[in-house]
Design an enzyme around this catalytic site. Sequence first.
Site, short mmCIF file in Angstrom:
data_model
loop_
_atom_site.label_atom_id
_atom_site.label_comp_id
_atom_site.label_asym_id
_atom_site.label_seq_id
_atom_site.Cartn_x
_atom_site.Cartn_y
_atom_site.Cartn_z
N LYS A 44 0.84 -1.19 0.00
CA LYS A 44 0.00 0.00 0.00
C LYS A 44 0.89 1.26 0.00
O LYS A 44 2.10 1.18 0.24
CB LYS A 44 -0.94 -0.05 1.21
CG LYS A 44 -1.94 -1.24 1.13
CD LYS A 44 -2.83 -1.32 2.36
CE LYS A 44 -3.82 -2.47 2.25
NZ LYS A 44 -4.69 -2.59 3.45
N TYR A 70 -12.13 -2.96 -3.09
CA TYR A 70 -12.68 -3.08 -1.73
C TYR A 70 -14.21 -2.98 -1.73
O TYR A 70 -14.80 -2.60 -0.72
CB TYR A 70 -12.07 -2.00 -0.83
CG TYR A 70 -10.67 -2.33 -0.34
CD1 TYR A 70 -10.41 -3.50 0.39
CD2 TYR A 70 -9.60 -1.47 -0.58
CE1 TYR A 70 -9.14 -3.80 0.85
CE2 TYR A 70 -8.31 -1.78 -0.13
CZ TYR A 70 -8.11 -2.94 0.59
OH TYR A 70 -6.83 -3.24 1.06
N PHE A 95 -15.42 3.21 7.35
CA PHE A 95 -14.09 3.67 6.95
C PHE A 95 -13.85 3.54 5.44
O PHE A 95 -12.76 3.86 4.96
CB PHE A 95 -13.01 2.89 7.72
CG PHE A 95 -13.11 1.38 7.58
CD1 PHE A 95 -12.58 0.74 6.48
CD2 PHE A 95 -13.73 0.62 8.57
CE1 PHE A 95 -12.67 -0.64 6.34
CE2 PHE A 95 -13.82 -0.77 8.44
CZ PHE A 95 -13.29 -1.40 7.31
N ARG A 97 -1.27 -14.51 4.24
CA ARG A 97 -1.98 -13.81 5.32
C ARG A 97 -1.27 -14.00 6.65
O ARG A 97 -1.29 -13.11 7.51
CB ARG A 97 -3.45 -14.22 5.36
CG ARG A 97 -4.12 -13.72 4.06
CD ARG A 97 -5.58 -13.52 4.01
NE ARG A 97 -6.34 -13.01 5.10
CZ ARG A 97 -6.95 -11.82 5.09
NH1 ARG A 97 -6.76 -10.97 4.09
NH2 ARG A 97 -7.72 -11.47 6.09
N THR A 126 -5.17 -7.62 10.65
CA THR A 126 -5.54 -6.34 10.04
C THR A 126 -5.06 -5.15 10.86
O THR A 126 -4.51 -4.19 10.31
CB THR A 126 -7.08 -6.26 9.88
OG1 THR A 126 -7.53 -7.41 9.16
CG2 THR A 126 -7.50 -5.00 9.16
N ARG A 173 2.85 -6.65 9.20
CA ARG A 173 2.13 -5.58 9.92
C ARG A 173 2.59 -5.49 11.38
O ARG A 173 2.67 -4.39 11.94
CB ARG A 173 0.62 -5.84 9.85
CG ARG A 173 0.03 -5.56 8.47
CD ARG A 173 -1.39 -6.09 8.38
NE ARG A 173 -2.04 -5.78 7.11
CZ ARG A 173 -3.16 -6.37 6.69
NH1 ARG A 173 -3.76 -7.26 7.46
NH2 ARG A 173 -3.70 -6.04 5.53
N ASN A 210 -1.89 0.07 7.16
CA ASN A 210 -1.34 -1.25 7.53
C ASN A 210 -0.47 -1.91 6.45
O ASN A 210 -0.35 -3.13 6.38
CB ASN A 210 -2.44 -2.17 8.05
CG ASN A 210 -3.50 -2.48 7.00
OD1 ASN A 210 -3.40 -2.02 5.86
ND2 ASN A 210 -4.49 -3.26 7.37
N HIS A 219 -1.63 -5.47 1.46
CA HIS A 219 -2.87 -6.24 1.26
C HIS A 219 -2.55 -7.65 0.81
O HIS A 219 -1.60 -7.86 0.05
CB HIS A 219 -3.74 -5.59 0.17
CG HIS A 219 -4.76 -6.53 -0.41
ND1 HIS A 219 -5.95 -6.81 0.20
CD2 HIS A 219 -4.73 -7.29 -1.54
CE1 HIS A 219 -6.62 -7.69 -0.53
NE2 HIS A 219 -5.91 -8.01 -1.60
N GLU A 239 -9.07 -10.36 -7.91
CA GLU A 239 -8.18 -9.20 -7.74
C GLU A 239 -7.07 -9.18 -8.79
O GLU A 239 -6.71 -8.10 -9.29
CB GLU A 239 -7.60 -9.21 -6.32
CG GLU A 239 -8.67 -8.95 -5.26
CD GLU A 239 -8.24 -9.29 -3.84
OE1 GLU A 239 -9.07 -9.14 -2.92
OE2 GLU A 239 -7.08 -9.75 -3.65
P1 GTP Z 1 -6.62 -6.33 3.21
O1 GTP Z 1 -5.55 -7.35 2.98
O2 GTP Z 1 -6.19 -4.93 2.86
O3 GTP Z 1 -7.93 -6.74 2.53
O4 GTP Z 1 -6.85 -6.31 4.78
P2 GTP Z 1 -7.59 -7.39 5.69
O5 GTP Z 1 -8.14 -8.50 4.84
O6 GTP Z 1 -6.67 -7.75 6.80
O7 GTP Z 1 -8.80 -6.55 6.30
P3 GTP Z 1 -10.23 -6.20 5.63
O8 GTP Z 1 -10.35 -6.82 4.29
O9 GTP Z 1 -11.27 -6.46 6.66
O10 GTP Z 1 -10.10 -4.61 5.48
C1 GTP Z 1 -9.49 -4.05 4.34
C2 GTP Z 1 -8.67 -2.86 4.76
O11 GTP Z 1 -9.52 -1.86 5.26
C3 GTP Z 1 -7.66 -3.10 5.87
O12 GTP Z 1 -6.47 -3.68 5.47
C4 GTP Z 1 -7.44 -1.68 6.38
O13 GTP Z 1 -6.51 -0.99 5.53
C5 GTP Z 1 -8.80 -1.08 6.22
N1 GTP Z 1 -9.50 -1.14 7.49
C6 GTP Z 1 -10.05 -2.22 8.09
N2 GTP Z 1 -10.59 -1.88 9.27
C7 GTP Z 1 -10.38 -0.55 9.41
C8 GTP Z 1 -10.71 0.41 10.40
O14 GTP Z 1 -11.33 0.09 11.42
N3 GTP Z 1 -10.33 1.69 10.19
C9 GTP Z 1 -9.67 2.07 9.06
N4 GTP Z 1 -9.31 3.36 8.89
N5 GTP Z 1 -9.33 1.21 8.10
C10 GTP Z 1 -9.69 -0.08 8.27
MG MG Z 2 -9.29 -8.17 3.09
#
Ligand code: GTP
Ligand code: MG
Length: 157
Positions: A9, A49, A57, A85, A91, A102, A112, A115, A126
């Site tokens: 990212k 997303y 968010f 992962r 996350t 992370r 973070n 992805h 994707e």
């Molecule tokens: P990705 O690999 O990016 O998909 O992350 P993930 O699978 O661990 O988490 P998820 O798919 O639930 O959320 C996608 C992304 O949204 C996260 O990686 C964060 O960058 C963002 N995100 C998730 N929760 C929050 C939150 O509570 N606040 C904010 N600002 N961003 C969030």
């Molecule tokens: Mg995700």
Amino acid sequence: VERSYIMIKPDGVQRGLVGEIITRFERKGFSLKGLKLFQAPKELAEEHYSELKERPFYPELVKYIVSGPVVCMVWEGPGVIASARKLIGATNPLLAEPGTIRGDFGIQSGRNVIHGSDSPDNGEREIALWFKEGELVEWTRNRTHMLAFRAEGRRNL
Ligand code: GTP
Ligand code: MG
């Protein structure tokens, strides 16, 4: 074989973590099949997303992803989706274990670093979203180069 879409990212790129992150996936043994530095348009970030559209968010998340260049990658190997992962960590970087990307490099969910696809179906979705036909390279990672080099070394003994 399984493939995962992995994306560094904008904060990861800005902080100079590109080499470190690629090293971790290489060392683990996965094969890099696609790689590019890319400024994502808003529509692409939104589509990527789209499952999170209703989350509070979501607008902030899309802004974050388009705030600078990302590094788009396709990594291949057995179990790469789940393994990536694990390498990436939870996350919320404050909850991610030390030793994960992370866990080692972040302090907030909103920044973070990286992805990783969460299922084989999403992985393929994707990859199709972020890469065009012809941008992926078909090759097999093997030890031929190293073995040839060692054989040559032995001949010289
Ligand atoms: P990705 O690999 O990016 O998909 O992350 P993930 O699978 O661990 O988490 P998820 O798919 O639930 O959320 C996608 C992304 O949204 C996260 O990686 C964060 O960058 C963002 N995100 C998730 N929760 C929050 C939150 O509570 N606040 C904010 N600002 N961003 C969030
Ligand atoms: Mg995700």
